[in-house]
Design an enzyme around this catalytic site. Sequence first.
Site, PDB file in Angstrom:
ATOM      1  N   ASN A   1     -10.322  -2.972  -7.001  1.00 58.87           N
ATOM      2  CA  ASN A   1      -9.487  -1.990  -7.720  1.00 58.87           C
ATOM      3  C   ASN A   1      -9.991  -1.693  -9.145  1.00 58.87           C
ATOM      4  O   ASN A   1      -9.584  -0.696  -9.750  1.00 58.87           O
ATOM      5  CB  ASN A   1      -8.022  -2.454  -7.799  1.00 58.87           C
ATOM      6  CG  ASN A   1      -7.256  -2.283  -6.497  1.00 58.87           C
ATOM      7  OD1 ASN A   1      -6.271  -2.976  -6.242  1.00 58.87           O
ATOM      8  ND2 ASN A   1      -7.685  -1.349  -5.658  1.00 58.87           N
TER       9      ASN A   1
ATOM     10  N   ASP B   1       0.833  -1.212   0.000  1.00 61.30           N
ATOM     11  CA  ASP B   1       0.000   0.000   0.000  1.00 61.30           C
ATOM     12  C   ASP B   1       0.870   1.265   0.000  1.00 61.30           C
ATOM     13  O   ASP B   1       2.006   1.245   0.468  1.00 61.30           O
ATOM     14  CB  ASP B   1      -0.901  -0.030   1.251  1.00 61.30           C
ATOM     15  CG  ASP B   1      -2.021   0.991   1.159  1.00 61.30           C
ATOM     16  OD1 ASP B   1      -2.305   1.477   0.052  1.00 61.30           O
ATOM     17  OD2 ASP B   1      -2.598   1.320   2.207  1.00 61.30           O
TER      18      ASP B   1
HETATM   19  C1  FPP Z   1      -1.918   0.172  -3.402  1.00 60.64           C
HETATM   20  O1  FPP Z   1      -1.439   1.494  -3.333  1.00 60.64           O
HETATM   21  C2  FPP Z   1      -1.284  -0.540  -4.502  1.00 60.64           C
HETATM   22  C3  FPP Z   1      -1.939  -1.101  -5.564  1.00 60.64           C
HETATM   23  C4  FPP Z   1      -3.401  -1.028  -5.716  1.00 60.64           C
HETATM   24  C5  FPP Z   1      -1.218  -1.760  -6.658  1.00 60.64           C
HETATM   25  C6  FPP Z   1      -0.007  -2.555  -6.313  1.00 60.64           C
HETATM   26  C7  FPP Z   1       0.801  -2.685  -7.531  1.00 60.64           C
HETATM   27  C8  FPP Z   1       2.152  -2.632  -7.606  1.00 60.64           C
HETATM   28  C9  FPP Z   1       3.006  -2.558  -6.432  1.00 60.64           C
HETATM   29  C10 FPP Z   1       2.881  -2.601  -8.905  1.00 60.64           C
HETATM   30  C11 FPP Z   1       2.855  -3.777  -9.760  1.00 60.64           C
HETATM   31  C12 FPP Z   1       2.856  -5.104  -9.114  1.00 60.64           C
HETATM   32  C13 FPP Z   1       3.607  -6.156  -9.505  1.00 60.64           C
HETATM   33  C14 FPP Z   1       3.410  -7.474  -8.889  1.00 60.64           C
HETATM   34  C15 FPP Z   1       4.633  -6.034 -10.543  1.00 60.64           C
HETATM   35  P1  FPP Z   1      -2.456   2.702  -3.554  1.00 60.64           P
HETATM   36  O2  FPP Z   1      -2.441   3.046  -5.001  1.00 60.64           O
HETATM   37  O3  FPP Z   1      -3.796   2.350  -3.015  1.00 60.64           O
HETATM   38  O4  FPP Z   1      -1.781   3.812  -2.684  1.00 60.64           O
HETATM   39  P2  FPP Z   1      -2.512   5.001  -1.888  1.00 60.64           P
HETATM   40  O5  FPP Z   1      -3.300   4.343  -0.790  1.00 60.64           O
HETATM   41  O6  FPP Z   1      -1.360   5.794  -1.373  1.00 60.64           O
HETATM   42  O7  FPP Z   1      -3.360   5.731  -2.863  1.00 60.64           O
END
Ligand code: FPP
Length: 264
Positions: free
Chosen positions: A79, A31
Amino acid sequence: MVVGFSMTRSAALPDDLRDTPVPAHVAIIMDGNGRWARERGLPRVAGHREGAESVRDVVRACRQIGVRALTLFAFSAQNWQRPDDEVQALMELLGRYVIEERGEIMDNGIRLTAIGEVERLPGFVRQPLAMLMDDSAKNSEMALCLALSYGAREDLVRAVRDLAQQVVDGKRAIEQIDEQLISSALWTHELPPLDLLIRTSGELRISNFLLWELAYSELYFTDVSWPDFRRAHLFDALRAYHQRERRFGRTSSQLSDDSSKTDE
Ligand code: FPP
């Protein structure tokens, strides 16, 4: 290109962790990508991109230190509700990851698996993913499990429906439904019990991740955002894990009785 995987387990671990057991199964809620980007005046996708670098480092570290399974929450069933351009960028990152990491995954005996409604993913992710899952199926050093379009409640609903159908079809008696059968009906059935869950970026939530599997897992929350998270932070999580006493509902003295029996 194979980088850094050939290191021995003990060389990969800091001195203070060398003689401690490594959790068999680690899962991570990655996250904070969006906040990381916002704090730097960058678009959200820049956070996801840097997050993919964290994935590379943490996968490598887990393989080197002897973790048997690593489950990463890469995209939740919820998502899909994000803006189209962010969903598209995440899908492209995932597709690219699977294609670019193929060499490292195969050369290092990693078995790639996925949990979630993988059929909802676009073809440019689904196809290379299916191919690499197939080709790596016999690898046995570590399982790397990507949670993609995953939701734990969705998995439980699916599993309950499957089992109910088996009862309706007369293939199973209701009395046969127990914890073991439910576990074996979940997407995670091939993975070892979950020892440690890590969530980055300061939120104290589970967010519909591995609800059944978490029953006796240790939970570790850190303020470090996922794009900043590297192996040093994983080692901090392992240090915290080793401070915990896992009692599985029993008392401390029962546990010490048991360990003195095994020592005999
Ligand atoms: C949550 O942070 C993260 C995600 C929804 C996506 C996770 C994806 C990756 C780390 C990149 C690709 C993955 C792989 C396996 C190559 P958020 O966007 O909700 O962060 P925020 O809460 O700060 O908005």
